[in-house]
Motif scaffolding. Structure first.
Motif, mmCIF file in Angstrom:
data_model
loop_
_atom_site.group_PDB
_atom_site.id
_atom_site.type_symbol
_atom_site.label_atom_id
_atom_site.label_comp_id
_atom_site.label_asym_id
_atom_site.label_seq_id
_atom_site.Cartn_x
_atom_site.Cartn_y
_atom_site.Cartn_z
ATOM 1 N N SER A 193 37.717 23.546 33.236
ATOM 2 C CA SER A 193 38.133 24.945 33.126
ATOM 3 C C SER A 193 39.593 25.041 32.692
ATOM 4 N N PHE A 194 40.429 24.238 33.290
ATOM 5 C CA PHE A 194 41.845 24.225 32.939
ATOM 6 C C PHE A 194 42.020 23.886 31.456
ATOM 7 N N ASN A 195 41.369 22.805 31.029
ATOM 8 C CA ASN A 195 41.476 22.386 29.629
ATOM 9 C C ASN A 195 40.923 23.445 28.678
ATOM 10 N N MET A 196 39.783 24.024 29.040
ATOM 11 C CA MET A 196 39.188 25.039 28.185
ATOM 12 C C MET A 196 40.129 26.229 28.046
ATOM 13 N N GLY A 197 40.787 26.609 29.138
ATOM 14 C CA GLY A 197 41.757 27.694 29.060
ATOM 15 C C GLY A 197 42.879 27.384 28.091
ATOM 16 N N VAL A 198 43.339 26.144 28.108
ATOM 17 C CA VAL A 198 44.389 25.735 27.173
ATOM 18 C C VAL A 198 43.866 25.823 25.736
ATOM 19 N N TYR A 199 42.619 25.399 25.506
ATOM 20 C CA TYR A 199 42.039 25.487 24.160
ATOM 21 C C TYR A 199 41.977 26.946 23.700
ATOM 22 N N TYR A 200 41.578 27.841 24.584
ATOM 23 C CA TYR A 200 41.509 29.258 24.241
ATOM 24 C C TYR A 200 42.894 29.792 23.878
ATOM 25 N N LEU A 201 43.889 29.410 24.661
ATOM 26 C CA LEU A 201 45.243 29.877 24.374
ATOM 27 C C LEU A 201 45.766 29.303 23.060
ATOM 28 N N LEU A 202 45.404 28.084 22.745
ATOM 29 C CA LEU A 202 45.772 27.509 21.445
ATOM 30 C C LEU A 202 45.105 28.293 20.313
ATOM 31 N N ALA A 203 43.850 28.675 20.514
ATOM 32 C CA ALA A 203 43.155 29.479 19.497
ATOM 33 C C ALA A 203 43.852 30.822 19.298
ATOM 34 N N VAL A 204 44.358 31.398 20.382
ATOM 35 C CA VAL A 204 45.090 32.670 20.278
ATOM 36 C C VAL A 204 46.394 32.466 19.516
ATOM 37 N N ALA A 205 47.094 31.397 19.828
ATOM 38 C CA ALA A 205 48.382 31.129 19.176
ATOM 39 C C ALA A 205 48.225 30.957 17.667
ATOM 40 N N THR A 206 47.072 30.443 17.238
ATOM 41 C CA THR A 206 46.835 30.219 15.812
ATOM 42 C C THR A 206 45.937 31.280 15.183
#
Length: 172
Positions: free
Chosen positions: A62-75
């Motif tokens: 869950s933690f990692n997936m949240g980071v992936y989602y935030l990376l998708a938002v940043a890009t």
């Protein structure tokens, strides 16, 4: 970290932040996570009970997936946004069936509803963003003029319009 630049981006950002926070909660205070989900927390665990191991793995995911989602938002990675709609609907279905089959407690339906609501919110955000960009309210985030107008000018014009920071023809 930059703020989301689209309606769909905001839905992804909210989910990403919550996934990071809930993942961290599960890693730091697993009993609270179990109680939130409606699971019993016995005083001691029987030999061979790997609930803690499974919760650690799920929380880290869950933690990692949240980071992936935030990376998708940043890009502003819109293809990822669309991908999440489909698979969050699959998750909604699986979690709902798990509750209906009495494999999970009734409170677990909240997780299913969160996934379903998130998928619908992102789908609506994508639709809103597409209508806004098509209605002359500016171009869509990370789109080329030919993508906004619907005119395809071939690989050469896409590469020129994409600029040096993005690969030509990619959907991000």
């Amino acid at each position: 970290m930059r703020l989301p630049r689209s309606g769909a981006g905001w839905t992804i950002a909210v989910f990403g932040v919550l996934a990071v926070l809930l993942g961290a909660l599960g890693l730091v205070w697993p009993e609270a996570q179990l109680r939130m989900l409606g699971f019993e927390v016995p005083a001691t665990r029987a030999p061979g009970d790997y609930t803690g191991t499974f919760l650690t793995a799920s929380s880290m995911a869950s933690f990692n997936m949240g980071v992936y989602y935030l990376l998708a938002v940043a890009t502003e990675w819109r293809a990822f946004y669309r991908f999440t709609v489909v698979f969050r609907l699959v998750t909604f279905t699986v979690f709902t069936l798990t509750v209906l089959a009495d494999v999970a407690p009734d409170r677990f339906i909240g997780v299913a509803l969160w996934e379903g609501a998130g998928a619908v919110a992102t789908a609506l955000g994508l639709r809103f963003d597409a209508r806004r960009s098509a209605g002359g309210g500016g171009s869509a985030p990370n789109s080329t003029p030919s993508q906004v107008s619907g005119v395809s000018g071939g690989a050469t014009s896409r590469a020129a319009a994409a600029g040096p920071a993005t690969a030509a023809g990619t959907d991000r």
